[in-house]
Design a protein around this motif. Structure first.
Motif, PDB file in Angstrom:
ATOM      1  N   PHE A  32       7.391   1.111  -9.885  1.00 43.79           N
ATOM      2  CA  PHE A  32       7.798   1.855 -11.066  1.00 43.79           C
ATOM      3  C   PHE A  32       6.555   2.409 -11.736  1.00 43.79           C
ATOM      4  O   PHE A  32       5.707   1.653 -12.223  1.00 43.79           O
ATOM      5  N   ALA A  33       6.435   3.745 -11.724  1.00 36.94           N
ATOM      6  CA  ALA A  33       5.320   4.407 -12.393  1.00 36.94           C
ATOM      7  C   ALA A  33       5.722   4.679 -13.835  1.00 36.94           C
ATOM      8  O   ALA A  33       6.685   5.404 -14.090  1.00 36.94           O
ATOM      9  N   ALA A  65       8.959  13.966  -9.917  1.00 34.01           N
ATOM     10  CA  ALA A  65       9.866  13.188  -9.076  1.00 34.01           C
ATOM     11  C   ALA A  65       9.615  13.434  -7.597  1.00 34.01           C
ATOM     12  O   ALA A  65       9.647  12.509  -6.780  1.00 34.01           O
ATOM     13  N   ILE A  66       9.343  14.669  -7.219  1.00 39.48           N
ATOM     14  CA  ILE A  66       9.179  14.994  -5.805  1.00 39.48           C
ATOM     15  C   ILE A  66       7.787  14.644  -5.289  1.00 39.48           C
ATOM     16  O   ILE A  66       7.574  14.515  -4.073  1.00 39.48           O
ATOM     17  N   ALA A  67       6.827  14.460  -6.191  1.00 34.10           N
ATOM     18  CA  ALA A  67       5.446  14.179  -5.779  1.00 34.10           C
ATOM     19  C   ALA A  67       5.314  12.833  -5.080  1.00 34.10           C
ATOM     20  O   ALA A  67       4.504  12.679  -4.164  1.00 34.10           O
ATOM     21  N   GLY A  68       6.108  11.845  -5.507  1.00 37.08           N
ATOM     22  CA  GLY A  68       6.036  10.525  -4.890  1.00 37.08           C
ATOM     23  C   GLY A  68       6.443  10.537  -3.425  1.00 37.08           C
ATOM     24  O   GLY A  68       5.681  10.103  -2.553  1.00 37.08           O
ATOM     25  N   LEU A 104       0.830  -1.204   0.000  1.00 35.03           N
ATOM     26  CA  LEU A 104       0.000   0.000   0.000  1.00 35.03           C
ATOM     27  C   LEU A 104       0.865   1.255   0.000  1.00 35.03           C
ATOM     28  O   LEU A 104       0.556   2.241  -0.684  1.00 35.03           O
ATOM     29  N   THR A 105       1.953   1.214   0.768  1.00 30.27           N
ATOM     30  CA  THR A 105       2.866   2.355   0.824  1.00 30.27           C
ATOM     31  C   THR A 105       3.444   2.663  -0.548  1.00 30.27           C
ATOM     32  O   THR A 105       3.486   3.828  -0.980  1.00 30.27           O
ATOM     33  N   ILE A 106       3.880   1.626  -1.246  1.00 26.23           N
ATOM     34  CA  ILE A 106       4.480   1.814  -2.569  1.00 26.23           C
ATOM     35  C   ILE A 106       3.449   2.287  -3.583  1.00 26.23           C
ATOM     36  O   ILE A 106       3.726   3.165  -4.409  1.00 26.23           O
TER      37      ILE A 106
END
Length: 266
Positions: A120-121, A137-140, A89-91
């Motif tokens: 991997f998105a 990149a920073i949104a994740g 769930l975290t990933i």
């Protein structure tokens, strides 16, 4: 030899990241639907397909094997829960952060693949160029902030003592009661989220989020693509070697079952 490979791979990845997209969504969806090595979980928020690579179950087996040396059933259940549904769930939420930001900035989203080393998105370039890639990149990593708040709330709901809120715990706490089990799980999930946040954001090793932020920053500062690839590949190789060494030391000498996961990630 390995340095040349790493630099070439980084250059190719950076070049494709900042080149115009050509039917990227169709290619990504084809990979998700035709790849027989992944378990299709389905589409969740905004119709984004999620696939679980079968090798993820290898991580569970490794963690269970690492926890078996303690000969404690409660601890094995704890590790299975932590590296099973909690970590998954975290990933997923982390990768959804990348996907949501990509769509917000006009980019294509093909889906998410989960595997032992994280997620991997499969997202394409945005309409905002390099600055858009930085924001994607920073949104994740930023998704871990509300997740940490949630686990703190869960810790309090199960009667946890904040004076004992730390990364360490006693094995006996896992078998005391169900509430005690979830108290330990909540605090461990909190520290896991904090670790993933810091690891992805502050370790500038490409293709981690921190490395992508570094690459985008260098390009925005006017560095050529070749020089940027050189910098991020060297940085990634040095940090990877350090993480591998630290993970092995943690596992064999500090008796941390998480050390083997860090070694695999490196």
């Amino acid at each position: 030899f390995f340095f040349r490979i790493a630099r070439s791979a980084a250059f190719h990845r950076l070049h494709t990241s900042y080149s115009p997209r050509l039917s990227l969504t169709m290619v990504m969806r084809s990979l998700l639907t035709e790849d027989r090595s992944s378990l299709k979980i389905g589409s969740c928020c905004c119709g984004i397909p999620i696939a679980l690579h079968y090798s993820y179950f290898l991580l569970l087996l490794i963690e269970l094997a690492a926890s078996a040396r303690y000969l404690d059933a409660a601890f094995s259940l704890f590790m299975l829960t932590l590296y099973g549904p909690v970590l998954l769930l975290t990933i997923v939420l982390h990768e959804l952060g990348h996907c949501w930001m990509t769509r917000k900035l006009g980019g294509d989203v093909g889906g998410i693949v989960l595997w032992p080393l994280g997620g991997f998105a499969m997202v394409g370039p945005t309409d905002c160029g390099t600055s858009g890639d930085f924001r994607v990149a920073i949104a994740g990593p930023l998704t871990h902030i509300p997740q940490m708040i949630f686990w703190v709330a869960m810790f309090a709901a199960f009667g946890g003592n904040f004076s004992q809120f730390s990364m360490s715990y006693y094995l006996a706490e896992l078998s005391d009661s169900a509430a005690s089990f979830f108290v330990v799980l909540s605090q461990t999930a909190f520290w896991t989220n904090l670790f993933i946040l810091a690891f992805n954001l502050f370790v500038p090793a490409y293709p981690l989020d921190g490395g992508r932020c570094l690459a985008a920053y260098l390009i925005m500062r006017g560095y050529r693509m070749e020089k940027t690839a050189l910098i991020v590949s060297v940085t990634a190789m040095v940090l990877s070697g350090g993480l591998l060494l630290f993970g092995m030391i943690s596992f064999f000498f500090m008796h941390s079952p998480n050390g083997i996961y860090m070694a695999l990630v490196s």
